[in-house]
Design a protein around this motif. Structure first.
Motif, PDB file in Angstrom:
ATOM      1  N   ILE A  10      16.943  35.656  33.079  1.00  0.00           N
ATOM      2  CA  ILE A  10      17.063  34.705  32.142  1.00  0.00           C
ATOM      3  C   ILE A  10      18.145  35.244  31.153  1.00  0.00           C
ATOM      4  CG2 ILE A  10      16.455  32.581  30.716  1.00  0.00           C
ATOM      5  CD1 ILE A  10      14.152  34.076  33.163  1.00  0.00           C
ATOM      6  N   VAL A  11      19.316  34.577  30.678  1.00  0.00           N
ATOM      7  CA  VAL A  11      20.338  35.164  29.764  1.00  0.00           C
ATOM      8  C   VAL A  11      20.615  34.175  28.731  1.00  0.00           C
ATOM      9  CG1 VAL A  11      22.296  34.354  31.142  1.00  0.00           C
ATOM     10  CG2 VAL A  11      22.564  36.332  29.703  1.00  0.00           C
ATOM     11  N   ARG A  12      20.737  34.617  27.673  1.00  0.00           N
ATOM     12  CA  ARG A  12      21.325  33.953  26.278  1.00  0.00           C
ATOM     13  C   ARG A  12      22.642  34.537  26.020  1.00  0.00           C
ATOM     14  NH1 ARG A  12      21.872  35.516  21.109  1.00  0.00           N
ATOM     15  NH2 ARG A  12      20.260  37.158  21.386  1.00  0.00           N
ATOM     16  N   THR A  13      23.709  33.564  26.115  1.00  0.00           N
ATOM     17  CA  THR A  13      24.917  34.196  25.660  1.00  0.00           C
ATOM     18  C   THR A  13      25.248  34.216  24.160  1.00  0.00           C
ATOM     19  OG1 THR A  13      25.995  31.923  25.713  1.00  0.00           O
ATOM     20  CG2 THR A  13      25.843  32.806  27.996  1.00  0.00           C
ATOM     21  N   LYS A  14      26.370  34.754  23.743  1.00  0.00           N
ATOM     22  CA  LYS A  14      26.705  34.876  22.344  1.00  0.00           C
ATOM     23  C   LYS A  14      26.644  33.472  21.693  1.00  0.00           C
ATOM     24  CE  LYS A  14      29.346  39.155  22.355  1.00  0.00           C
ATOM     25  NZ  LYS A  14      30.582  39.775  21.774  1.00  0.00           N
ATOM     26  N   ASP A  15      26.955  32.328  22.390  1.00  0.00           N
ATOM     27  CA  ASP A  15      27.092  30.962  21.940  1.00  0.00           C
ATOM     28  C   ASP A  15      25.653  30.448  21.628  1.00  0.00           C
ATOM     29  OD1 ASP A  15      29.710  31.148  22.083  1.00  0.00           O
ATOM     30  OD2 ASP A  15      29.715  30.159  24.102  1.00  0.00           O
ATOM     31  N   GLY A  16      24.522  31.009  22.102  1.00  0.00           N
ATOM     32  CA  GLY A  16      23.268  30.686  22.068  1.00  0.00           C
ATOM     33  C   GLY A  16      22.927  29.849  23.183  1.00  0.00           C
ATOM     34  N   GLU A  17      23.639  29.834  24.393  1.00  0.00           N
ATOM     35  CA  GLU A  17      23.283  29.003  25.493  1.00  0.00           C
ATOM     36  C   GLU A  17      22.423  29.793  26.378  1.00  0.00           C
ATOM     37  OE1 GLU A  17      25.335  27.436  29.536  1.00  0.00           O
ATOM     38  OE2 GLU A  17      26.712  27.696  27.817  1.00  0.00           O
ATOM     39  N   VAL A  18      21.283  29.273  26.755  1.00  0.00           N
ATOM     40  CA  VAL A  18      20.156  29.837  27.824  1.00  0.00           C
ATOM     41  C   VAL A  18      20.241  29.331  29.020  1.00  0.00           C
ATOM     42  CG1 VAL A  18      17.832  30.489  28.247  1.00  0.00           C
ATOM     43  CG2 VAL A  18      18.740  30.449  25.748  1.00  0.00           C
ATOM     44  N   SER A  19      20.560  30.301  30.117  1.00  0.00           N
ATOM     45  CA  SER A  19      20.541  29.685  31.386  1.00  0.00           C
ATOM     46  C   SER A  19      20.088  30.537  32.225  1.00  0.00           C
ATOM     47  CB  SER A  19      22.104  29.446  31.598  1.00  0.00           C
ATOM     48  OG  SER A  19      22.715  30.741  31.747  1.00  0.00           O
ATOM     49  N   ILE A  20      19.800  30.216  33.584  1.00  0.00           N
ATOM     50  CA  ILE A  20      19.413  31.250  34.630  1.00  0.00           C
ATOM     51  C   ILE A  20      20.673  31.769  35.350  1.00  0.00           C
ATOM     52  CG2 ILE A  20      18.353  31.291  36.983  1.00  0.00           C
ATOM     53  CD1 ILE A  20      16.753  28.761  36.118  1.00  0.00           C
ATOM     54  N   ASP A  21      20.259  33.335  35.350  1.00  0.00           N
ATOM     55  CA  ASP A  21      21.732  33.861  35.746  1.00  0.00           C
ATOM     56  C   ASP A  21      21.219  34.366  37.404  1.00  0.00           C
ATOM     57  OD1 ASP A  21      23.654  35.790  36.233  1.00  0.00           O
ATOM     58  OD2 ASP A  21      23.030  37.172  34.754  1.00  0.00           O
ATOM     59  N   PHE A  22      21.697  33.727  38.321  1.00  0.00           N
ATOM     60  CA  PHE A  22      21.528  34.144  39.624  1.00  0.00           C
ATOM     61  C   PHE A  22      22.427  35.331  40.350  1.00  0.00           C
ATOM     62  CE2 PHE A  22      20.967  29.561  39.334  1.00  0.00           C
ATOM     63  CZ  PHE A  22      19.549  29.565  39.782  1.00  0.00           C
ATOM     64  N   THR A  23      23.407  35.656  39.366  1.00  0.00           N
ATOM     65  CA  THR A  23      24.036  36.676  39.929  1.00  0.00           C
ATOM     66  C   THR A  23      23.680  38.124  39.285  1.00  0.00           C
ATOM     67  OG1 THR A  23      25.817  36.661  38.015  1.00  0.00           O
ATOM     68  CG2 THR A  23      26.337  35.752  40.029  1.00  0.00           C
ATOM     69  N   GLY A  24      23.049  37.867  38.160  1.00  0.00           N
ATOM     70  CA  GLY A  24      22.601  39.307  37.451  1.00  0.00           C
ATOM     71  C   GLY A  24      23.555  39.893  36.749  1.00  0.00           C
ATOM     72  N   LYS A  25      24.722  39.562  36.467  1.00  0.00           N
ATOM     73  CA  LYS A  25      25.940  39.858  35.848  1.00  0.00           C
ATOM     74  C   LYS A  25      26.263  39.339  34.725  1.00  0.00           C
ATOM     75  CE  LYS A  25      26.944  42.240  40.209  1.00  0.00           C
ATOM     76  NZ  LYS A  25      27.906  42.882  41.014  1.00  0.00           N
ATOM     77  N   LYS A  26      25.840  38.084  34.363  1.00  0.00           N
ATOM     78  CA  LYS A  26      26.257  37.236  33.075  1.00  0.00           C
ATOM     79  C   LYS A  26      26.166  38.161  31.947  1.00  0.00           C
ATOM     80  CE  LYS A  26      25.571  32.652  34.304  1.00  0.00           C
ATOM     81  NZ  LYS A  26      25.001  31.379  34.034  1.00  0.00           N
ATOM     82  N   ALA A  27      27.171  38.209  31.030  1.00  0.00           N
ATOM     83  CA  ALA A  27      27.255  38.507  29.572  1.00  0.00           C
ATOM     84  C   ALA A  27      26.102  38.048  28.807  1.00  0.00           C
ATOM     85  CB  ALA A  27      28.589  38.677  28.795  1.00  0.00           C
ATOM     86  N   GLY A  28      25.504  38.684  27.935  1.00  0.00           N
ATOM     87  CA  GLY A  28      24.535  38.354  27.226  1.00  0.00           C
ATOM     88  C   GLY A  28      23.108  38.829  27.187  1.00  0.00           C
ATOM     89  N   ARG A  29      22.215  38.582  26.205  1.00  0.00           N
ATOM     90  CA  ARG A  29      20.856  39.166  26.202  1.00  0.00           C
ATOM     91  C   ARG A  29      19.946  38.605  27.454  1.00  0.00           C
ATOM     92  NH1 ARG A  29      18.493  42.262  22.786  1.00  0.00           N
ATOM     93  NH2 ARG A  29      16.034  42.259  22.589  1.00  0.00           N
ATOM     94  N   GLY A  30      19.560  39.513  28.146  1.00  0.00           N
ATOM     95  CA  GLY A  30      18.729  39.203  29.387  1.00  0.00           C
ATOM     96  C   GLY A  30      17.331  39.393  29.304  1.00  0.00           C
ATOM     97  N   ALA A  31      16.561  38.676  30.113  1.00  0.00           N
ATOM     98  CA  ALA A  31      15.046  38.840  30.111  1.00  0.00           C
ATOM     99  C   ALA A  31      14.628  38.550  31.630  1.00  0.00           C
ATOM    100  CB  ALA A  31      14.120  37.860  29.367  1.00  0.00           C
TER     101      ALA A  31
END
Length: 90
Positions: A26-47
């Motif tokens: 699960i990733v939070r982008t710099k814009d504050g958008e939270v989404s599920i990251d299926f690729t594991g490569k999106k930029a942002g803070r991950g959990a």
């Protein structure tokens, strides 16, 4: 023969270190958008969380995903995540 190192991450539910490929990100982008990251490569803070409904429920109860991502998570994201865990391929 060289043994390749397998990257491990901690599940926010059971707090165990597991191979990254076994977990959902699960990733939070710099814009504050939270989404599920299926690729594991999106930029942002991950959990990370196990593909296990018990780990998901523990994480929600303890608000560990919110703490890890340093933001509030909407019920919509939680329901998408729960659906992915229950119905996902994994």
């Amino acid at each position: 023969m060289v043994i390749k190192k397998i990257p491990k991450r901690m599940c926010t539910g059971c707090m165990e270190m597991k191979p990254k490929k076994e977990l959902l990100r699960i990733v939070r982008t710099k814009d504050g958008e939270v989404s599920i990251d299926f690729t594991g490569k999106k930029a942002g803070r991950g959990a990370y969380i196990c593909k296990n409904i018990d780990c998901f429920e523990k994480s929600v109860r303890a608000k560990r995903l919110s703490k890890s991502l340093e933001t509030d998570i909407s019920d919509e994201i939680y329901s998408k995540l729960k659906d992915e865990i229950i119905n996902g391929e994994g």
